[in-house]
Write a protein that holds these residues in place. Structure first.
Motif, short mmCIF file in Angstrom:
data_model
loop_
_atom_site.label_atom_id
_atom_site.label_comp_id
_atom_site.label_asym_id
_atom_site.label_seq_id
_atom_site.Cartn_x
_atom_site.Cartn_y
_atom_site.Cartn_z
N ASN A 50 68.54 -45.91 -69.05
CA ASN A 50 68.84 -46.78 -67.92
C ASN A 50 69.33 -48.16 -68.34
N GLY A 51 69.52 -48.39 -69.65
CA GLY A 51 70.04 -49.66 -70.13
C GLY A 51 69.05 -50.80 -70.11
N SER A 52 67.78 -50.52 -69.80
CA SER A 52 66.79 -51.59 -69.73
C SER A 52 66.42 -52.10 -71.11
N ASP A 53 65.81 -53.27 -71.17
CA ASP A 53 65.42 -53.89 -72.42
C ASP A 53 64.35 -53.02 -73.11
N PRO A 54 64.55 -52.65 -74.38
CA PRO A 54 63.59 -51.77 -75.05
C PRO A 54 62.28 -52.45 -75.46
N LYS A 55 62.14 -53.75 -75.20
CA LYS A 55 60.90 -54.43 -75.57
C LYS A 55 59.74 -53.92 -74.72
N GLY A 56 58.61 -53.70 -75.38
CA GLY A 56 57.42 -53.25 -74.68
C GLY A 56 57.38 -51.74 -74.53
N VAL A 57 56.28 -51.25 -74.01
CA VAL A 57 56.08 -49.83 -73.80
C VAL A 57 56.93 -49.37 -72.62
N PRO A 58 57.76 -48.33 -72.79
CA PRO A 58 58.62 -47.90 -71.69
C PRO A 58 57.81 -47.26 -70.57
N PRO A 59 58.24 -47.44 -69.33
CA PRO A 59 57.55 -46.79 -68.21
C PRO A 59 57.61 -45.27 -68.36
N GLN A 60 56.54 -44.59 -67.95
CA GLN A 60 56.48 -43.14 -68.05
C GLN A 60 56.58 -42.49 -66.68
N PRO A 74 52.65 -43.25 -75.96
CA PRO A 74 51.34 -43.33 -76.63
C PRO A 74 51.41 -43.99 -78.01
N LEU A 75 52.49 -43.73 -78.74
CA LEU A 75 52.63 -44.33 -80.06
C LEU A 75 52.81 -45.83 -79.95
N GLU A 76 53.60 -46.28 -79.00
CA GLU A 76 53.80 -47.73 -78.83
C GLU A 76 52.50 -48.42 -78.41
N ARG A 77 51.75 -47.80 -77.50
CA ARG A 77 50.49 -48.40 -77.08
C ARG A 77 49.51 -48.49 -78.25
N TRP A 78 49.51 -47.49 -79.10
CA TRP A 78 48.63 -47.50 -80.28
C TRP A 78 49.00 -48.65 -81.22
#
Length: 415
Positions: free
Chosen positions: A319-329, A278-282
């Motif tokens: 999971n080692g994925s790229d931290p760019k963008g909002v993470p899947p929930q 929610p913080l990233e989306r904001w």
């Protein structure tokens, strides 16, 4: 004969006189000469601040339950509270709810132990609370008069009413807004109404107000976020006020607190983890309207420790994925994030922390939890060596309710 209780304004005046006597050099200088070139911005956690009337209701209930504690107390060396401690806490909560008029009413009241020290519970009075309010007013006065602060983000407040009180003689200059909330603690803003060409606009970010327990829809909600949008020097700028979940603060262990990442199984970390998306989306939503914004408040997380650590991008998420963008929930809102700062400032979204470069003598209380963060666009227009300051709160000798357990943090920004 019972002596009349000193009024909040009388105590505030006494504190202000004492403070003025110790800062005669500042007081003697013309106001115009002491104003900084930029605009002062501050964040201040007021530590369960309500009006005098809020305290009177609190005291009436808490006196009846002997100022009990709704949180189970652990004995020194105990990892968990005993069964008896849990039973006592549950009984305290039940008694408090009954006397307050039900769960909803109790949630809007300060817990009975909130203003108590570490020793045995004591019966606090209206005069004790008036002294706290007076200290808050004197501290806010310092920010405005000495540091040119014109935008203040407040945390742990009951409503806009108490903000108007602690602004004191500056109340007529400042506009105030708060975020409606189902609990006592919420966030609020005060800003100098002469700042912009247009009136400021406040909006509530309800996404941060997640329930503590996702399996229980009736569980209490966390504090929402609050945005203030202003037009400063012809440019739109947003201020985002947060008070995130406590109890999952640091990645460097201390004698008191163990190190915890956001995938830690501890209950507070699970909750803070669910506030990440929610913080990233904001932030993304605000950045679309204007690239200039300030994120500030009580993060309850040492993002300065995270920034100082050598964390590679592949370490940010489990999971080692790229931290760019909002993470899947996941269904309950959980994300695969370990580090808050690296998730927020992920390369696609550039943020810059304003470092703490000055701390007033006598500044006590929590450290590393309150932060001021600038968007990349706004940071690029600041002078080199920009730093922030923590100002000591004003407190009278022998004051039984401390003014605050946080020192306000401020910075002067160029617009």
């Amino acid at each position: 004969m019972k002596e009349p209780m000193p009024h909040f304004s009388q105590i505030a005046l006494a504190l202000a006189v004492a403070f003025t006597a110790t800062t005669a050099v500042h007081a003697a200088a013309p106001v115009a000469a002491s104003k900084p070139a930029g605009i002062g911005v501050a964040s201040f956690n007021l530590a369960w601040a309500g009006t005098q009337q809020d305290f009177d209701r609190h005291a009436a209930v808490c006196k009846a339950v002997e100022w009990c504690d709704t949180r189970p107390r652990r004995q020194p060396g105990q990892a968990f509270a005993s069964d008896e401690a849990n039973r006592v806490a549950r009984q305290c909560a039940a008694d408090t709810e009954r006397l307050a008029g039900g769960p909803a009413q109790a949630s809007m009241m300060v817990p009975c132990n909130a203003y108590q020290g570490r020793g045995p519970a004591v019966a606090l009075t209206g005069a004790d609370y008036a002294a706290k309010l007076a200290g808050l007013q004197a501290t806010v006065g310092k920010l405005i008069e000495e540091q040119g602060v014109r935008v203040i983000a407040f945390q742990e407040v009951r409503s806009a009413d108490v903000i108007k009180q602690v602004l004191g003689r500056h109340a007529e200059r400042f506009s105030v807004c708060d975020a409606p909330h189902e609990g006592f603690q919420t966030v609020a803003f005060a800003w100098d109404r002469s700042l912009g060409q247009q009136p400021g606009r406040c909006s509530v970010e309800t996404g941060l107000g997640i329930v503590d327990n996702p399996s229980d829809p009736q569980a209490r909600k966390l504090r929402p976020g609050l945005a203030l949008e202003l037009q400063v020097a012809g440019r739109p700028i947003s201020f985002l006020n947060v008070h995130l979940k406590s109890g999952c603060a640091n990645i460097v262990p201390t004698p008191t607190y163990q190190a915890r990442l956001l995938d830690d199984p501890a209950a507070p970390c699970k909750v803070l983890n669910r506030q990440v998306a929610p913080l990233e989306r904001w932030l993304d939503s605000v950045a679309q309207r204007s690239p200039d914004f300030v994120l500030l408040g009580d993060f309850n997380r040492r993002i300065d420790e995270e920034a100082a650590a050598s964390i590679r991008p592949e370490q940010v998420r489990v999971n080692g994925s790229d931290p760019k963008g909002v993470p899947p929930q996941e269904a309950d809102g959980k994300v695969a994030t370990r580090y808050l700062w690296q998730e927020l400032s992920d390369g696609a979204r550039t943020l810059q922390q304003v470092p703490l470069t000055a701390v007033d003598p006598g500044c006590r209380g929590f450290s590393g939890l309150d932060h001021i963060v600038l968007s990349g666009a706004l940071a690029a227009r600041q002078p080199a060596g920009l730093g922030s300051r923590k100002t000591a709160v004003v407190q009278a000798p022998g004051q039984r309710i401390e003014t605050s357990d946080h020192c306000p943090r401020s910075v002067t920004l160029a617009f």
